[in-house]
Design a protein around this motif. Structure first.
Motif, PDB file in Angstrom:
ATOM      1  N   ARG A 154      12.063 125.671  61.009  1.00 54.57           N
ATOM      2  CA  ARG A 154      12.487 125.986  62.370  1.00 54.57           C
ATOM      3  C   ARG A 154      13.656 125.085  62.755  1.00 54.57           C
ATOM      4  O   ARG A 154      13.794 123.962  62.264  1.00 54.57           O
ATOM      5  CB  ARG A 154      11.350 125.866  63.360  1.00 54.57           C
ATOM      6  N   ALA A 155      14.498 125.631  63.614  1.00 53.49           N
ATOM      7  CA  ALA A 155      15.654 124.892  64.120  1.00 53.49           C
ATOM      8  C   ALA A 155      15.690 125.044  65.627  1.00 53.49           C
ATOM      9  O   ALA A 155      15.444 126.127  66.164  1.00 53.49           O
ATOM     10  CB  ALA A 155      16.942 125.450  63.509  1.00 53.49           C
ATOM     11  N   SER A 156      16.009 123.951  66.289  1.00 47.10           N
ATOM     12  CA  SER A 156      16.143 124.002  67.746  1.00 47.10           C
ATOM     13  C   SER A 156      17.364 123.190  68.152  1.00 47.10           C
ATOM     14  O   SER A 156      17.792 122.274  67.460  1.00 47.10           O
ATOM     15  CB  SER A 156      14.879 123.458  68.418  1.00 47.10           C
ATOM     16  N   ARG A 157      17.924 123.594  69.277  1.00 48.34           N
ATOM     17  CA  ARG A 157      19.038 122.861  69.876  1.00 48.34           C
ATOM     18  C   ARG A 157      19.207 123.380  71.292  1.00 48.34           C
ATOM     19  O   ARG A 157      18.725 124.454  71.653  1.00 48.34           O
ATOM     20  CB  ARG A 157      20.321 123.023  69.059  1.00 48.34           C
ATOM     21  N   ALA A 158      19.925 122.607  72.102  1.00 52.31           N
ATOM     22  CA  ALA A 158      20.129 122.988  73.497  1.00 52.31           C
ATOM     23  C   ALA A 158      21.024 124.221  73.619  1.00 52.31           C
ATOM     24  O   ALA A 158      20.797 125.075  74.469  1.00 52.31           O
ATOM     25  CB  ALA A 158      20.728 121.816  74.275  1.00 52.31           C
ATOM     26  N   ALA A 159      22.029 124.339  72.767  1.00 52.75           N
ATOM     27  CA  ALA A 159      22.955 125.478  72.826  1.00 52.75           C
ATOM     28  C   ALA A 159      22.325 126.702  72.173  1.00 52.75           C
ATOM     29  O   ALA A 159      21.758 126.621  71.085  1.00 52.75           O
ATOM     30  CB  ALA A 159      24.262 125.131  72.116  1.00 52.75           C
ATOM     31  N   ALA A 160      22.433 127.825  72.834  1.00 57.49           N
ATOM     32  CA  ALA A 160      21.902 129.084  72.292  1.00 57.49           C
ATOM     33  C   ALA A 160      22.699 129.505  71.057  1.00 57.49           C
ATOM     34  O   ALA A 160      23.850 129.101  70.872  1.00 57.49           O
ATOM     35  CB  ALA A 160      21.984 130.179  73.356  1.00 57.49           C
ATOM     36  N   ILE A 161      22.088 130.322  70.247  1.00 58.02           N
ATOM     37  CA  ILE A 161      22.755 130.841  69.059  1.00 58.02           C
ATOM     38  C   ILE A 161      23.874 131.799  69.509  1.00 58.02           C
ATOM     39  O   ILE A 161      23.684 132.598  70.414  1.00 58.02           O
ATOM     40  CB  ILE A 161      21.730 131.519  68.118  1.00 58.02           C
ATOM     41  N   THR A 162      25.029 131.667  68.889  1.00 57.12           N
ATOM     42  CA  THR A 162      26.180 132.496  69.259  1.00 57.12           C
ATOM     43  C   THR A 162      26.155 133.816  68.491  1.00 57.12           C
ATOM     44  O   THR A 162      25.462 133.932  67.477  1.00 57.12           O
ATOM     45  CB  THR A 162      27.500 131.770  68.938  1.00 57.12           C
ATOM     46  N   PRO A 163      26.937 134.806  68.928  1.00 56.73           N
ATOM     47  CA  PRO A 163      27.011 136.061  68.166  1.00 56.73           C
ATOM     48  C   PRO A 163      27.498 135.845  66.728  1.00 56.73           C
ATOM     49  O   PRO A 163      26.985 136.479  65.800  1.00 56.73           O
ATOM     50  CB  PRO A 163      27.998 136.908  68.973  1.00 56.73           C
ATOM     51  N   ALA A 164      28.461 134.950  66.521  1.00 56.98           N
ATOM     52  CA  ALA A 164      28.943 134.672  65.161  1.00 56.98           C
ATOM     53  C   ALA A 164      27.839 134.041  64.314  1.00 56.98           C
ATOM     54  O   ALA A 164      27.686 134.368  63.129  1.00 56.98           O
ATOM     55  CB  ALA A 164      30.165 133.763  65.210  1.00 56.98           C
ATOM     56  N   ALA A 197      21.839 121.789  65.079  1.00 57.67           N
ATOM     57  CA  ALA A 197      20.427 122.086  65.309  1.00 57.67           C
ATOM     58  C   ALA A 197      19.552 120.993  64.691  1.00 57.67           C
ATOM     59  O   ALA A 197      19.915 120.382  63.690  1.00 57.67           O
ATOM     60  CB  ALA A 197      20.058 123.446  64.722  1.00 57.67           C
ATOM     61  N   ASP A 198      18.411 120.776  65.293  1.00 55.83           N
ATOM     62  CA  ASP A 198      17.407 119.848  64.772  1.00 55.83           C
ATOM     63  C   ASP A 198      16.434 120.677  63.943  1.00 55.83           C
ATOM     64  O   ASP A 198      15.796 121.595  64.470  1.00 55.83           O
ATOM     65  CB  ASP A 198      16.688 119.156  65.928  1.00 55.83           C
ATOM     66  N   TRP A 199      16.332 120.388  62.652  1.00 52.38           N
ATOM     67  CA  TRP A 199      15.532 121.180  61.726  1.00 52.38           C
ATOM     68  C   TRP A 199      14.233 120.482  61.362  1.00 52.38           C
ATOM     69  O   TRP A 199      14.192 119.261  61.226  1.00 52.38           O
ATOM     70  CB  TRP A 199      16.321 121.451  60.448  1.00 52.38           C
ATOM     71  N   HIS A 200      13.203 121.267  61.175  1.00 50.10           N
ATOM     72  CA  HIS A 200      11.935 120.777  60.634  1.00 50.10           C
ATOM     73  C   HIS A 200      11.510 121.777  59.569  1.00 50.10           C
ATOM     74  O   HIS A 200      11.283 122.953  59.863  1.00 50.10           O
ATOM     75  CB  HIS A 200      10.881 120.652  61.726  1.00 50.10           C
ATOM     76  N   VAL A 201      11.445 121.314  58.328  1.00 47.96           N
ATOM     77  CA  VAL A 201      11.071 122.151  57.187  1.00 47.96           C
ATOM     78  C   VAL A 201       9.918 121.445  56.485  1.00 47.96           C
ATOM     79  O   VAL A 201      10.018 120.264  56.152  1.00 47.96           O
ATOM     80  CB  VAL A 201      12.269 122.349  56.221  1.00 47.96           C
ATOM     81  N   HIS A 202       8.813 122.182  56.309  1.00 51.14           N
ATOM     82  CA  HIS A 202       7.666 121.551  55.665  1.00 51.14           C
ATOM     83  C   HIS A 202       6.840 122.563  54.897  1.00 51.14           C
ATOM     84  O   HIS A 202       6.803 123.747  55.207  1.00 51.14           O
ATOM     85  CB  HIS A 202       6.804 120.792  56.676  1.00 51.14           C
ATOM     86  N   LEU A 203       6.219 122.066  53.847  1.00 52.12           N
ATOM     87  CA  LEU A 203       5.296 122.819  53.011  1.00 52.12           C
ATOM     88  C   LEU A 203       3.914 122.358  53.433  1.00 52.12           C
ATOM     89  O   LEU A 203       3.495 121.260  53.075  1.00 52.12           O
ATOM     90  CB  LEU A 203       5.567 122.520  51.537  1.00 52.12           C
ATOM     91  N   ASP A 204       3.255 123.156  54.260  1.00 52.76           N
ATOM     92  CA  ASP A 204       2.030 122.760  54.949  1.00 52.76           C
ATOM     93  C   ASP A 204       2.248 121.399  55.609  1.00 52.76           C
ATOM     94  O   ASP A 204       3.051 121.298  56.515  1.00 52.76           O
ATOM     95  CB  ASP A 204       0.815 122.818  54.036  1.00 52.76           C
ATOM     96  N   ASP A 205       1.594 120.330  55.137  1.00 53.24           N
ATOM     97  CA  ASP A 205       1.759 119.041  55.815  1.00 53.24           C
ATOM     98  C   ASP A 205       2.762 118.099  55.134  1.00 53.24           C
ATOM     99  O   ASP A 205       2.877 116.937  55.494  1.00 53.24           O
ATOM    100  CB  ASP A 205       0.409 118.342  55.990  1.00 53.24           C
ATOM    101  N   LEU A 206       3.521 118.598  54.164  1.00 52.55           N
ATOM    102  CA  LEU A 206       4.531 117.790  53.470  1.00 52.55           C
ATOM    103  C   LEU A 206       5.918 118.109  54.030  1.00 52.55           C
ATOM    104  O   LEU A 206       6.440 119.210  53.825  1.00 52.55           O
ATOM    105  CB  LEU A 206       4.504 118.083  51.964  1.00 52.55           C
ATOM    106  N   ASP A 207       6.498 117.174  54.789  1.00 53.77           N
ATOM    107  CA  ASP A 207       7.854 117.356  55.306  1.00 53.77           C
ATOM    108  C   ASP A 207       8.844 117.293  54.148  1.00 53.77           C
ATOM    109  O   ASP A 207       8.740 116.432  53.284  1.00 53.77           O
ATOM    110  CB  ASP A 207       8.198 116.270  56.319  1.00 53.77           C
TER     111      ASP A 207
END
Length: 122
Positions: free
Chosen positions: A8-18, A90-100
């Motif tokens: 998942r990725a999050s950030r304050a700015a919305a995703i742009t059309p591009a 964007a701030d990303w969090h990628v994990h395999l169950d509980d392994l970041d």
């Protein structure tokens, strides 16, 4: 027992059309090159109405067939790497169950050689 890869990725700015177009291209390329029709590949959720700052989120159920585990993980992580590069800031969090899973600027996402060496917040 099921194992899943989450991203998942999050950030304050919305995703742009591009950026939306870039995400769609990455997903289409992943689907066209994914080797297993009967396995989950890159799966993005509909983020409309989800977390307010979430721009991309998804998961992949890892196959039970040992011969397919590493190819599926490698292909999905390659696509997630492309997604991260297409969505700057964007701030990303990628994990395999509980392994970041750690991020490497040059290599992108991959399974750590030493799982004990994975760091939180990859």
């Amino acid at each position: 027992m099921s194992i899943s890869l989450y991203y998942r990725a999050s950030r304050a700015a919305a995703i742009t059309p591009a950026e939306t177009a870039a995400v769609e291209r990455i997903v289409a390329a992943h689907r066209s090159s994914f080797p297993y029709e009967d396995e989950d590949g890159l799966h993005l959720y509909d983020t409309a109405g989800g977390e307010p700052e979430e721009v991309v989120a998804g998961s992949t159920r890892i196959p039970l067939d040992p011969a397919r585990v590493l190819p599926v993980i490698a292909q999905v992580l390659s696509s997630v790497t492309e997604l991260r590069r297409a969505l700057p800031g964007a701030d990303w969090h990628v994990h395999l169950d509980d392994l970041d899973l750690p991020w490497d600027e040059g290599e992108g996402y991959a399974l750590p050689a030493d799982p004990g060496g994975a760091r939180p917040g990859g």
